[in-house]
Enzyme design. Structure first.
Site, mmCIF file in Angstrom:
data_model
loop_
_atom_site.group_PDB
_atom_site.id
_atom_site.type_symbol
_atom_site.label_atom_id
_atom_site.label_comp_id
_atom_site.label_asym_id
_atom_site.label_seq_id
_atom_site.Cartn_x
_atom_site.Cartn_y
_atom_site.Cartn_z
ATOM 1 N N HIS A 26 0.830 -1.207 0.000
ATOM 2 C CA HIS A 26 0.000 0.000 0.000
ATOM 3 C C HIS A 26 0.863 1.255 0.000
ATOM 4 O O HIS A 26 1.231 1.752 1.070
ATOM 5 C CB HIS A 26 -0.898 -0.004 1.235
ATOM 6 C CG HIS A 26 -1.782 -1.212 1.330
ATOM 7 N ND1 HIS A 26 -1.307 -2.444 1.730
ATOM 8 C CD2 HIS A 26 -3.102 -1.373 1.071
ATOM 9 C CE1 HIS A 26 -2.315 -3.313 1.703
ATOM 10 N NE2 HIS A 26 -3.404 -2.691 1.315
ATOM 11 N N HIS A 266 -3.972 3.260 -3.422
ATOM 12 C CA HIS A 266 -4.201 2.694 -2.084
ATOM 13 C C HIS A 266 -3.456 1.379 -1.862
ATOM 14 O O HIS A 266 -2.703 1.262 -0.896
ATOM 15 C CB HIS A 266 -5.696 2.475 -1.825
ATOM 16 C CG HIS A 266 -5.956 1.585 -0.646
ATOM 17 N ND1 HIS A 266 -6.098 2.067 0.628
ATOM 18 C CD2 HIS A 266 -6.028 0.224 -0.542
ATOM 19 C CE1 HIS A 266 -6.266 1.050 1.461
ATOM 20 N NE2 HIS A 266 -6.229 -0.073 0.776
ATOM 21 N N GLU A 417 -18.106 -4.336 24.278
ATOM 22 C CA GLU A 417 -17.278 -5.535 24.404
ATOM 23 C C GLU A 417 -16.025 -5.466 23.533
ATOM 24 O O GLU A 417 -14.929 -5.838 23.958
ATOM 25 C CB GLU A 417 -18.088 -6.788 24.033
ATOM 26 C CG GLU A 417 -19.238 -7.094 24.991
ATOM 27 C CD GLU A 417 -20.484 -6.254 24.735
ATOM 28 O OE1 GLU A 417 -20.535 -5.545 23.706
ATOM 29 O OE2 GLU A 417 -21.424 -6.297 25.557
ATOM 30 N N HIS A 479 -28.815 -15.565 24.644
ATOM 31 C CA HIS A 479 -27.809 -15.418 25.686
ATOM 32 C C HIS A 479 -27.093 -16.729 26.020
ATOM 33 O O HIS A 479 -26.245 -16.751 26.896
ATOM 34 C CB HIS A 479 -28.451 -14.865 26.964
ATOM 35 C CG HIS A 479 -28.772 -13.406 26.898
ATOM 36 N ND1 HIS A 479 -29.493 -12.850 25.859
ATOM 37 C CD2 HIS A 479 -28.461 -12.377 27.729
ATOM 38 C CE1 HIS A 479 -29.626 -11.543 26.066
ATOM 39 N NE2 HIS A 479 -28.997 -11.233 27.186
HETATM 40 C C1 LIG Z 1 -11.485 -4.509 9.784
HETATM 41 C C2 LIG Z 1 -10.948 -4.338 8.407
HETATM 42 N N1 LIG Z 1 -11.782 -4.364 7.370
HETATM 43 C C3 LIG Z 1 -11.321 -4.252 6.115
HETATM 44 C C4 LIG Z 1 -9.981 -4.126 5.889
HETATM 45 C C5 LIG Z 1 -9.465 -4.044 4.461
HETATM 46 N N2 LIG Z 1 -8.995 -2.680 4.175
HETATM 47 C C6 LIG Z 1 -7.706 -2.352 4.277
HETATM 48 S S1 LIG Z 1 -7.438 -0.735 3.981
HETATM 49 C C7 LIG Z 1 -9.069 -0.456 3.690
HETATM 50 C C8 LIG Z 1 -9.568 0.909 3.324
HETATM 51 C C9 LIG Z 1 -9.223 1.846 4.381
HETATM 52 O O1 LIG Z 1 -9.437 3.146 3.987
HETATM 53 P P1 LIG Z 1 -8.536 4.280 4.628
HETATM 54 O O2 LIG Z 1 -8.355 4.016 6.049
HETATM 55 O O3 LIG Z 1 -9.144 5.569 4.241
HETATM 56 O O4 LIG Z 1 -7.140 4.044 3.954
HETATM 57 P P2 LIG Z 1 -6.487 4.836 2.735
HETATM 58 O O5 LIG Z 1 -7.070 4.252 1.490
HETATM 59 O O6 LIG Z 1 -6.817 6.258 2.897
HETATM 60 O O7 LIG Z 1 -5.049 4.514 2.884
HETATM 61 C C10 LIG Z 1 -9.801 -1.615 3.831
HETATM 62 C C11 LIG Z 1 -11.251 -1.723 3.638
HETATM 63 C C12 LIG Z 1 -9.135 -4.117 7.008
HETATM 64 N N3 LIG Z 1 -7.822 -4.022 6.889
HETATM 65 N N4 LIG Z 1 -9.635 -4.198 8.245
#
Ligand SMILES: Cc1ncc(C[n+]2csc(CCOP(=O)(O)OP(=O)(O)O)c2C)c(N)n1
Ligand SMILES: [Mg+2]
Length: 669
Positions: A26, A266, A417, A479
């Site tokens: 990334h 990204h 939680e 539960h």
């Molecule tokens: C809980 C979770 N869901 C999905 C992902 C997959 N994922 C990685 S980065 C991302 C997008 C995140 O967007 P942002 O925080 O704005 O990152 P940017 O593109 O700006 O670097 C996703 C959906 C993850 N790492 N963790």
């Protein structure tokens, strides 16, 4: 002297080149946050690259962990033991630079991040730990000299994804209530996530939201202006009463002419052509993985870091003279050592409960034991997600933690939680604190990924789960856990204990506290459990996870193994079978993971291969037990959801009775 932008461009180049070399990763986030990071890491962060474990260092969390090349570049540039070769092997097997930051792989990485939102929640825990420890250990002498031996900030970088995740709400809301003034979050407000511009799915008023939590918010900061970020960090640090959110407007993939500002930067390499264009746009003429000497020198924080730590070491030496007992306690706690006399106290406690012979719900026994442990272990910090009384996690001497009461040892987490568990992971990550949390076993699922992260990181976090089966009764199927024990038991590095009485409950707590390699789930009943008679030998075997609790007078031909509330009915069945011509052994197995770690000889002595008629009994999903009963054995379990009725009726309805167990054993013979 080069400019801040030049220095930030070193991060950009390393990030795009490493991602290109790995053919995955990334680049966008590190390139977008490089200017913010340059200011924070070079000028503000209190850290010593030569000693990443110095207790009073500032903590840094990259909650948007997909931007891992940002932290790896920072660690390399500032002088940690992360070489340019390590950066070249980004995302390769055995490297110090895995795809996402992993605690334990890379010096200077405080926590494993990648599951979005949780790093921020860990940051809340880290900041809370600092606040608790500062109130415990900081002192002023009679002549007015302050010894703030615990005095550090927690900085978190978080992206849109972290703020979209619900856990950010749970954790940040509590951080506001607790007034964690040394928590500073820099939000990478780039308007982009994987699917594109976030305007289609994330239109919250983020500043308004955090203000509503009681945070100080600094909106509209230009994340590419070193001066603007500097000023915002100064305002954040000047506010001791509120956590601060600094909203930094940035461009994802900053510098890339065609992919900057778009989701295209990204999560994939920019490509050789675009990288060449980016080098030109950034005026970065150097080859991949090459940093000019002048820039390297300006990035190097080793001298500044050593000075900072030396100052602290000097302060601590004087503190040792002024407050020798506190200093010794601080050293004990930061070195994760149990107090002198711990083992003897716990052996005595086990004996005391064995002799008392009380029938208690294991949650109740746990409550009593926590009170005793707390007297021995000031590092124990408990809490519950609004079920303190039901989970029996609160004890009479407990002191609640509040914004104005950082001297407590009990956290009312509220109905959160996931946030609670991720915050407790942060407490455990900090060191010098042993957290435990509580909720119903059923609602473990709300916290599930934080439980997994505690195991993945091998944290000493203790998860207390009560109301452990359909035996909880009237609240009904919503539960009543069924598949949750299996879920926990198949979580690598997590140990699960489901004790059958108060004595095993002592053993479970002892094992959880003494365990250094990972977390423990303590699973307790709502309903009263019978006391089991034991010899000294049997009592001493509890810590081995499973042991023979009842042995017939003649050689057993059948064997029943059970956990928790089912041990008593299994005992009745084993005794009756033995009296009626079917000599049957009873094995109590409060922790299958711990038993699995014993010598094969011990395992075979408890579960001899020759006894093939084996029945496992547990009021939970039965499939887990197949591996213990073998092809010729059987399981009295539950592969359906429960029912709402008094607990004893529900258990009987689903076949958890001595008679049913007896029938099941006889069918095998
Ligand atoms: C809980 C979770 N869901 C999905 C992902 C997959 N994922 C990685 S980065 C991302 C997008 C995140 O967007 P942002 O925080 O704005 O990152 P940017 O593109 O700006 O670097 C996703 C959906 C993850 N790492 N963790
Ligand atoms: Mg984004």
């Amino acid at each position: 002297m080069s400019t801040a932008r030049d220095r930030a461009n070193a991060i950009r180049a390393l990030a795009m080149d490493a991602v290109q070399a790995a053919k995955s990763g990334h680049p966008g986030a590190p390139m977008g946050m490089a200017d913010m990071a340059e200011v924070l890491w070079r000028e503000v962060l209190k850290h010593n690259p030569a000693n990443p474990n110095w207790p009073d260092r500032d903590r840094f969390v990259l909650s948007n962990g997909h931007g891992s090349m940002l932290i790896y570049s920072l660690l390399h540039l500032t002088g940690y033991d992360v070489s340019i070769e390590d950066l070249r092997s980004f995302r390769q097997l055995g490297s110090k630079t895995p795809g996402h930051p992993e605690r334990g792989y890379t010096p200077g990485v405080e926590t494993t991040t990648g599951p979005l939102g949780q790093g921020l929640a860990n940051g809340v825990g880290l900041a809370l730990a600092e606040k608790l420890l500062a109130s415990t250990f900081n002192r002023t002498t009679a002549d007015g000299r302050s010894f703030d031996i615990v005095d550090h900030c927690t900085y978190v970088f978080a992206g849109d994804g972290c703020l979209m995740e619900g856990v950010s709400h749970e954790a940040c809301s509590l951080a506001g209530t607790l007034g964690l003034g040394k928590l500073i979050c820099l939000y990478d407000d780039n308007g982009i996530s994987i699917d594109g511009p976030v305007s289609g799915w994330f239109t919250d008023d983020t500043p308004g939201r955090f203000e509503a939590y009681g945070w100080q918010v600094i909106p509209g900061v230009d994340g590419h202006s070193a001066e603007a970020v500097q000023a915002a960090l100064a305002s954040a640090r000047a506010n001791p009463d509120q956590p601060t959110l600094i909203c930094c407007k940035t461009t994802i993939g900053f510098g890339s002419p065609n992919k900057g500002g778009t989701a295209g930067s990204h999560g994939s390499p920019l490509g050789d052509e675009e990288i060449a264009k980016t080098r030109e746009a950034l005026n970065w003429p150097y080859p991949p993985f090459e940093i000019p000497a002048e820039l390297s020198a300006e990035w190097d924080c080793k001298v500044r870091g050593a000075d900072a730590e030396n100052q602290w070491q000097q302060l601590f030496k004087e503190y040792e003279l002024a407050f020798p007992e506190l200093a010794a306690e601080f050293t004990r706690r930061t070195s994760n050592t149990l107090p002198a006399g711990w083992s003897a106290s716990l052996t005595a406690l086990l004996e005391e409960y064995q002799n008392a012979g009380k029938a208690l719900a294991s949650r109740q026994a746990s409550g009593e034991i926590i009170s005793r442990l707390s007297a021995l272990l000031p590092e124990l910090v408990g809490g519950s997600a609004d079920l303190s009384g039901s989970n029996n996690t609160i004890w009479p001497e407990a002191q609640a933690v509040g914004a104005l009461h950082p001297d407590g040892n009990y956290i009312y987490y509220g109905v959160r939680e996931f946030g609670m568990t991720a915050i407790a992971n942060g407490l455990a990550l900090h060191g010098a604190i042993r957290p435990f949390t509580g909720t119903f076993l059923m609602f473990m699922e709300y916290a599930r990924n934080a439980v997994r992260m505690s195991a993945l990181m091998g944290l000493q976090n203790i998860h207390v789960y009560t109301h452990d089966s359909i035996g909880q009764g009237e609240d009904g199927p919503t539960h009543q856990p069924v598949e949750q024990l299996t879920n926990l038991r198949t979580t690598p590095r997590l140990n699960v204990w489901r004790p059958c009485d108060a004595v095993e409950t002592v053993g479970a707590w002892q094992a959880a506290i003494e365990r250094t390699e990972g977390p423990t789930a303590l699973v307790f009943s709502r309903q009263t459990l019978a006391h089991q008679a034991r010899s000294d030998l049997q009592r001493s075997q509890i810590c081995q996870g499973a042991y023979v609790l009842f042995e017939p007078e003649t050689a057993p031909v059948a064997l029943i193994m059970a956990t928790g509330s089912e041990v008593e009915i299994a005992r009745v069945a084993a005794v009756r079978l033995s009296e009626n011509g079917v000599p049957t052994r009873l094995v109590s197995m409060p922790s299958a993971e711990v038993f699995s770690a014993q010598s094969l000889a011990y395992q075979a002595s408890v579960l001899p291969e020759s006894i093939r008629a084996r029945v496992a009994v547990e009021a939970g999903h039965g499939d887990y037990w197949r591996k213990w009963v073998g092809l010729e054995g059987n399981v009295v379990g539950l592969n359906e959801y429960g029912e709402s009725a008094p607990g004893a009726d529900v258990l009987a309805h689903f076949g958890f009775s001595a008679e049913a167990i007896e029938r099941c054993v006889k069918e095998l013979l």
